[in-house]
Enzyme design. Structure first.
Site, PDB file in Angstrom:
ATOM      1  N   CYS A  53       0.849  -1.189   0.000  1.00  0.00           N
ATOM      2  CA  CYS A  53       0.000   0.000   0.000  1.00  0.00           C
ATOM      3  C   CYS A  53       0.886   1.241   0.000  1.00  0.00           C
ATOM      4  O   CYS A  53       1.876   1.291   0.734  1.00  0.00           O
ATOM      5  CB  CYS A  53      -0.901  -0.014   1.233  1.00  0.00           C
ATOM      6  SG  CYS A  53      -2.032   1.372   1.350  1.00  0.00           S
TER       7      CYS A  53
ATOM      8  N   HIS B 207     -10.232   1.369   1.584  1.00  0.00           N
ATOM      9  CA  HIS B 207      -9.774   2.697   2.006  1.00  0.00           C
ATOM     10  C   HIS B 207     -10.943   3.666   2.186  1.00  0.00           C
ATOM     11  O   HIS B 207     -10.916   4.512   3.080  1.00  0.00           O
ATOM     12  CB  HIS B 207      -8.798   3.292   0.981  1.00  0.00           C
ATOM     13  CG  HIS B 207      -7.396   2.811   1.116  1.00  0.00           C
ATOM     14  ND1 HIS B 207      -6.606   3.061   2.222  1.00  0.00           N
ATOM     15  CD2 HIS B 207      -6.615   2.106   0.265  1.00  0.00           C
ATOM     16  CE1 HIS B 207      -5.414   2.528   2.048  1.00  0.00           C
ATOM     17  NE2 HIS B 207      -5.389   1.940   0.870  1.00  0.00           N
TER      18      HIS B 207
ATOM     19  N   HIS C 116      -9.169  -3.625  -2.368  1.00  0.00           N
ATOM     20  CA  HIS C 116      -8.210  -2.909  -1.517  1.00  0.00           C
ATOM     21  C   HIS C 116      -8.557  -1.419  -1.468  1.00  0.00           C
ATOM     22  O   HIS C 116      -8.630  -0.819  -0.389  1.00  0.00           O
ATOM     23  CB  HIS C 116      -6.794  -3.128  -2.069  1.00  0.00           C
ATOM     24  CG  HIS C 116      -5.720  -2.392  -1.341  1.00  0.00           C
ATOM     25  ND1 HIS C 116      -4.796  -3.024  -0.549  1.00  0.00           N
ATOM     26  CD2 HIS C 116      -5.405  -1.072  -1.300  1.00  0.00           C
ATOM     27  CE1 HIS C 116      -3.956  -2.129  -0.044  1.00  0.00           C
ATOM     28  NE2 HIS C 116      -4.309  -0.929  -0.488  1.00  0.00           N
ATOM     29  N   GLU C 117      -8.781  -0.822  -2.640  1.00  0.00           N
ATOM     30  CA  GLU C 117      -9.073   0.616  -2.689  1.00  0.00           C
ATOM     31  C   GLU C 117     -10.437   0.931  -2.089  1.00  0.00           C
ATOM     32  O   GLU C 117     -10.605   1.958  -1.421  1.00  0.00           O
ATOM     33  CB  GLU C 117      -8.962   1.148  -4.118  1.00  0.00           C
ATOM     34  CG  GLU C 117      -7.601   0.977  -4.767  1.00  0.00           C
ATOM     35  CD  GLU C 117      -6.426   1.484  -3.941  1.00  0.00           C
ATOM     36  OE1 GLU C 117      -6.594   2.433  -3.143  1.00  0.00           O
ATOM     37  OE2 GLU C 117      -5.320   0.926  -4.071  1.00  0.00           O
TER      38      GLU C 117
END
EC number: 3.5.1.88
Length: 171
Positions: free
Chosen positions: A91, A137, A133-134
């Protein structure tokens, strides 16, 4: 276009939940362009607006080796997921650290593009992992949250030490 400052773990701003984009306008397109420039400069394959202290639901991704397959996802929503996979993820907000994260093998998402047009996308492999993953966030979740408490603590200590060293070097 300009480079944006990437926040580093354990900065608490990474834990903020992003708000939906109300209107895809020139200001949002500028943010998207700056995010791509920042992501490419940092040699990343994905970047969420939260990572650059912009708390709106915006993601940019380019998993291509040629770095010419830009994917913009504004207000992304996960519609479906299936299968199981996982890799050692890294990351931009946690430099030089990696950890295994279990993910869905395939995802189907709906989002708005750079012009505000709605689209659906089915993804697998690295693209599916990157999207998940994004999207994490955007709700304040980091890959370290999937790791054991011990591994998470070790990474936190390394990142805090890096921040102290960086602060000293800047004085």
């Amino acid at each position: 276009m300009s480079l944006l400052q990437v926040l580093h773990y354990p900065d608490e701003r990474l834990r903020k939940v992003a708000k939906p984009v109300v209107d895809v306008n020139d200001a949002i397109r500028r943010i998207v362009d700056d995010m791509f420039e920042t992501m490419y400069a940092e040699e990343g394959i994905g970047l969420a607006a939260t990572q650059v202290d912009i708390h709106q639901r915006i993601i940019v991704i380019d998993v291509s080796e040629s770095r010419d397959q830009r994917l913009v996802m504004i207000n992304p929503e996960l519609l479906e997921k299936s299968g199981e996979t996982g890799i050692d993820e890294g990351c931009l907000s946690i430099p030089d650290q990696r950890g295994f994260v279990p993910r869905a093998e395939k995802v189907k998402v709906q989002a708005l593009d750079r012009d505000g047009n709605s689209f659906e996308l089915e993804a697998d492999d690295l693209l599916a992992i990157c999207i998940q993953h994004e999207m994490d966030h955007l709700v304040g979740k980091l890959f370290v949250d999937y790791l054991s408490p011990l591994k998470r603590q070790r990474i936190r200590q390394k990142m805090e030490k890096l921040a102290r060293m960086t602060a000293r070097a800047e004085k």
